[in-house]
Design a protein around this motif. Structure first.
Motif, PDB file in Angstrom:
ATOM      1  N   GLY A  28       0.781  -1.232   0.000  1.00  0.00           N
ATOM      2  CA  GLY A  28       0.000   0.000   0.000  1.00  0.00           C
ATOM      3  C   GLY A  28       0.809   1.276   0.000  1.00  0.00           C
ATOM      4  O   GLY A  28       0.288   2.337   0.344  1.00  0.00           O
ATOM      5  N   GLY A  29       2.082   1.215  -0.395  1.00  0.00           N
ATOM      6  CA  GLY A  29       2.882   2.431  -0.428  1.00  0.00           C
ATOM      7  C   GLY A  29       2.336   3.488  -1.370  1.00  0.00           C
ATOM      8  O   GLY A  29       2.538   4.684  -1.170  1.00  0.00           O
ATOM      9  N   GLN A 121      -8.977  -5.328   7.864  1.00  0.00           N
ATOM     10  CA  GLN A 121      -8.621  -6.667   7.415  1.00  0.00           C
ATOM     11  C   GLN A 121      -7.927  -7.412   8.550  1.00  0.00           C
ATOM     12  O   GLN A 121      -7.168  -6.861   9.323  1.00  0.00           O
ATOM     13  CB  GLN A 121      -7.726  -6.610   6.167  1.00  0.00           C
ATOM     14  CG  GLN A 121      -6.383  -5.934   6.351  1.00  0.00           C
ATOM     15  CD  GLN A 121      -5.246  -6.886   6.664  1.00  0.00           C
ATOM     16  OE1 GLN A 121      -5.465  -8.085   6.824  1.00  0.00           O
ATOM     17  NE2 GLN A 121      -4.056  -6.359   6.752  1.00  0.00           N
ATOM     18  N   LYS A 122      -8.214  -8.708   8.630  1.00  0.00           N
ATOM     19  CA  LYS A 122      -7.711  -9.536   9.723  1.00  0.00           C
ATOM     20  C   LYS A 122      -6.320 -10.041   9.417  1.00  0.00           C
ATOM     21  O   LYS A 122      -6.092 -10.717   8.411  1.00  0.00           O
ATOM     22  CB  LYS A 122      -8.653 -10.722   9.952  1.00  0.00           C
ATOM     23  CG  LYS A 122      -8.256 -11.594  11.135  1.00  0.00           C
ATOM     24  CD  LYS A 122      -9.243 -12.746  11.312  1.00  0.00           C
ATOM     25  CE  LYS A 122      -8.822 -13.642  12.477  1.00  0.00           C
ATOM     26  NZ  LYS A 122      -9.750 -14.790  12.632  1.00  0.00           N
ATOM     27  N   ALA A 163      -1.271  -4.456  -0.569  1.00  0.00           N
ATOM     28  CA  ALA A 163      -1.993  -4.940   0.608  1.00  0.00           C
ATOM     29  C   ALA A 163      -3.114  -5.892   0.205  1.00  0.00           C
ATOM     30  O   ALA A 163      -3.349  -6.918   0.858  1.00  0.00           O
ATOM     31  CB  ALA A 163      -2.561  -3.755   1.393  1.00  0.00           C
ATOM     32  N   PHE A 164      -3.807  -5.575  -0.896  1.00  0.00           N
ATOM     33  CA  PHE A 164      -4.894  -6.441  -1.358  1.00  0.00           C
ATOM     34  C   PHE A 164      -4.360  -7.801  -1.808  1.00  0.00           C
ATOM     35  O   PHE A 164      -4.977  -8.833  -1.556  1.00  0.00           O
ATOM     36  CB  PHE A 164      -5.648  -5.772  -2.521  1.00  0.00           C
ATOM     37  CG  PHE A 164      -6.347  -4.502  -2.134  1.00  0.00           C
ATOM     38  CD1 PHE A 164      -6.740  -4.265  -0.825  1.00  0.00           C
ATOM     39  CD2 PHE A 164      -6.598  -3.528  -3.083  1.00  0.00           C
ATOM     40  CE1 PHE A 164      -7.373  -3.083  -0.472  1.00  0.00           C
ATOM     41  CE2 PHE A 164      -7.235  -2.341  -2.745  1.00  0.00           C
ATOM     42  CZ  PHE A 164      -7.627  -2.125  -1.433  1.00  0.00           C
ATOM     43  N   TRP A 165      -3.213  -7.811  -2.477  1.00  0.00           N
ATOM     44  CA  TRP A 165      -2.595  -9.076  -2.885  1.00  0.00           C
ATOM     45  C   TRP A 165      -2.232  -9.916  -1.661  1.00  0.00           C
ATOM     46  O   TRP A 165      -2.487 -11.127  -1.623  1.00  0.00           O
ATOM     47  CB  TRP A 165      -1.337  -8.815  -3.713  1.00  0.00           C
ATOM     48  CG  TRP A 165      -1.548  -8.810  -5.186  1.00  0.00           C
ATOM     49  CD1 TRP A 165      -1.531  -7.738  -6.031  1.00  0.00           C
ATOM     50  CD2 TRP A 165      -1.810  -9.946  -6.021  1.00  0.00           C
ATOM     51  NE1 TRP A 165      -1.771  -8.127  -7.330  1.00  0.00           N
ATOM     52  CE2 TRP A 165      -1.945  -9.485  -7.359  1.00  0.00           C
ATOM     53  CE3 TRP A 165      -1.944 -11.311  -5.766  1.00  0.00           C
ATOM     54  CZ2 TRP A 165      -2.200 -10.333  -8.433  1.00  0.00           C
ATOM     55  CZ3 TRP A 165      -2.204 -12.172  -6.839  1.00  0.00           C
ATOM     56  CH2 TRP A 165      -2.333 -11.690  -8.137  1.00  0.00           C
ATOM     57  N   THR A 166      -1.647  -9.273  -0.658  1.00  0.00           N
ATOM     58  CA  THR A 166      -1.221 -10.015   0.530  1.00  0.00           C
ATOM     59  C   THR A 166      -2.407 -10.639   1.248  1.00  0.00           C
ATOM     60  O   THR A 166      -2.412 -11.838   1.562  1.00  0.00           O
ATOM     61  CB  THR A 166      -0.464  -9.086   1.494  1.00  0.00           C
ATOM     62  OG1 THR A 166       0.695  -8.562   0.836  1.00  0.00           O
ATOM     63  CG2 THR A 166      -0.011  -9.837   2.743  1.00  0.00           C
ATOM     64  N   VAL A 167      -3.431  -9.823   1.499  1.00  0.00           N
ATOM     65  CA  VAL A 167      -4.594 -10.303   2.253  1.00  0.00           C
ATOM     66  C   VAL A 167      -5.353 -11.375   1.477  1.00  0.00           C
ATOM     67  O   VAL A 167      -5.722 -12.419   2.028  1.00  0.00           O
ATOM     68  CB  VAL A 167      -5.522  -9.121   2.600  1.00  0.00           C
ATOM     69  CG1 VAL A 167      -6.808  -9.620   3.238  1.00  0.00           C
ATOM     70  CG2 VAL A 167      -4.816  -8.155   3.533  1.00  0.00           C
ATOM     71  N   ALA A 180       2.808 -14.779   1.424  1.00  0.00           N
ATOM     72  CA  ALA A 180       1.816 -13.926   0.768  1.00  0.00           C
ATOM     73  C   ALA A 180       2.441 -12.596   0.348  1.00  0.00           C
ATOM     74  O   ALA A 180       2.136 -12.058  -0.721  1.00  0.00           O
ATOM     75  CB  ALA A 180       0.636 -13.681   1.709  1.00  0.00           C
ATOM     76  N   SER A 181       3.341 -12.064   1.173  1.00  0.00           N
ATOM     77  CA  SER A 181       4.031 -10.815   0.830  1.00  0.00           C
ATOM     78  C   SER A 181       4.967 -11.021  -0.360  1.00  0.00           C
ATOM     79  O   SER A 181       5.082 -10.144  -1.224  1.00  0.00           O
ATOM     80  CB  SER A 181       4.830 -10.303   2.033  1.00  0.00           C
ATOM     81  OG  SER A 181       3.965  -9.919   3.080  1.00  0.00           O
ATOM     82  N   GLY A 182       5.640 -12.172  -0.401  1.00  0.00           N
ATOM     83  CA  GLY A 182       6.503 -12.469  -1.547  1.00  0.00           C
ATOM     84  C   GLY A 182       5.719 -12.523  -2.837  1.00  0.00           C
ATOM     85  O   GLY A 182       6.131 -11.953  -3.862  1.00  0.00           O
ATOM     86  N   LEU A 183       4.566 -13.203  -2.820  1.00  0.00           N
ATOM     87  CA  LEU A 183       3.690 -13.253  -3.990  1.00  0.00           C
ATOM     88  C   LEU A 183       3.192 -11.854  -4.345  1.00  0.00           C
ATOM     89  O   LEU A 183       3.161 -11.460  -5.521  1.00  0.00           O
ATOM     90  CB  LEU A 183       2.506 -14.178  -3.706  1.00  0.00           C
ATOM     91  CG  LEU A 183       1.394 -14.206  -4.754  1.00  0.00           C
ATOM     92  CD1 LEU A 183       1.924 -14.676  -6.105  1.00  0.00           C
ATOM     93  CD2 LEU A 183       0.239 -15.093  -4.279  1.00  0.00           C
ATOM     94  N   SER A 184       2.822 -11.085  -3.322  1.00  0.00           N
ATOM     95  CA  SER A 184       2.305  -9.735  -3.524  1.00  0.00           C
ATOM     96  C   SER A 184       3.307  -8.857  -4.263  1.00  0.00           C
ATOM     97  O   SER A 184       2.957  -8.155  -5.213  1.00  0.00           O
ATOM     98  CB  SER A 184       1.968  -9.106  -2.161  1.00  0.00           C
ATOM     99  OG  SER A 184       1.764  -7.718  -2.284  1.00  0.00           O
TER     100      SER A 184
END
Length: 257
Positions: A28-29, A121-122, A163-167, A180-184
């Protein structure tokens, strides 16, 4: 916009460094860099295109860092790559058709909505954050749908895409936050670079601003990615959401009132 005061460039550089750090940690930067560019008086199309140039530096640095740490496996996600590329191309072409007046009114609302989503978001707790992911997900259709929709969103607007990709990846594939952050970051780089090429062809980029912010984003992303791998994203979210919300409210006030 032909001339920018040196003091404004310094401020933009600091914002870009912080955004690169935040983007690598929590995603989300763009919710910082897009409002910062708009606040300079750049037309929305130019602000979005310039942000794509700068964001490509950050997402490439973060993606490479996660890949080197074996937190991203490209062979598992080629469907998502293809879908993201297509979605981002379509989204960027669509945004070029939208009038500047509408973009000025819509962008603050998108940024604020993305910030609010980040608040509610959780996040994974306890052992779930540290669980090691093994093997490739079998949800191929989900990769296509996720890539097309988030690629399209990144092409149209962009703020909050990481952020949307990670969640969504944690929800769809049961990935822990690091995988998930790596994929994001990898998918964010795909959509950023695709949109960048399209914006460049359309002539919607301020190259001096974009390159200046891009270098600072890259430095922030390098430090942020290593910090995220070591500490996780939890510590940055409160500050991130507060700053983003203030900027979004200011932009919405300027555009609507």
């Amino acid at each position: 916009m032909e001339f920018i005061e040196p003091s404004m460039l310094v401020i933009l550089a600091l914002v870009a460094f912080a955004a690169g750090f935040i983007d690598a940690v929590a995603g989300g930067g763009g919710m910082l860099t897009v409002p910062a560019l708009l606040s300079l008086g750049l037309p929305p199309h130019i602000a979005l295109g310039t942000n794509k140039l700068a964001a490509t530096f950050a997402s490439s640095t973060a993606a490479f860092t996660y890949y080197r740490k074996r937190l991203f496996s490209p062979e598992c996600w080629y469907r998502a790559f293809i879908a993201t590329l297509i979605g981002a191309t379509i989204g960027t072409l669509v945004v070029d058709m939208i009038s500047t007046e509408w973009l000025e009114k819509i962008l603050p609302l998108i940024i604020l909505a993305a910030a609010l989503y980040t608040v509610f978001q959780k996040a994974p707790q306890g052992d779930e954050q540290n669980k090691v992911h093994v093997g490739c997900p079998k949800f191929n259709r989900k990769q296509y749908l996720q890539g097309l929709s988030l690629g399209f969103y990144d092409g149209v607007a962009g703020p909050g895409t990481g952020a949307f990709w990670t969640v969504s990846s944690m929800a769809l594939y049961r990935l822990n936050i690091l995988f998930a952050s790596g994929l994001s970051k990898a998918m964010n780089f795909t959509s950023n670079f695709t949109s960048l090429i399209t914006f460049a062809v359309l002539g919607h980029i301020n190259w001096v601003l974009g390159l200046t912010m891009g270098l600072c984003l890259m430095a922030g992303a390098y430090i942020g990615a290593h910090s995220a791998i070591r500490f996780g994203a939890k510590f940055i979210r409160p500050i991130f959401v507060t700053v983003v919300s203030i900027l979004a409210i200011k932009l919405a006030y300027d555009a609507w009132l």
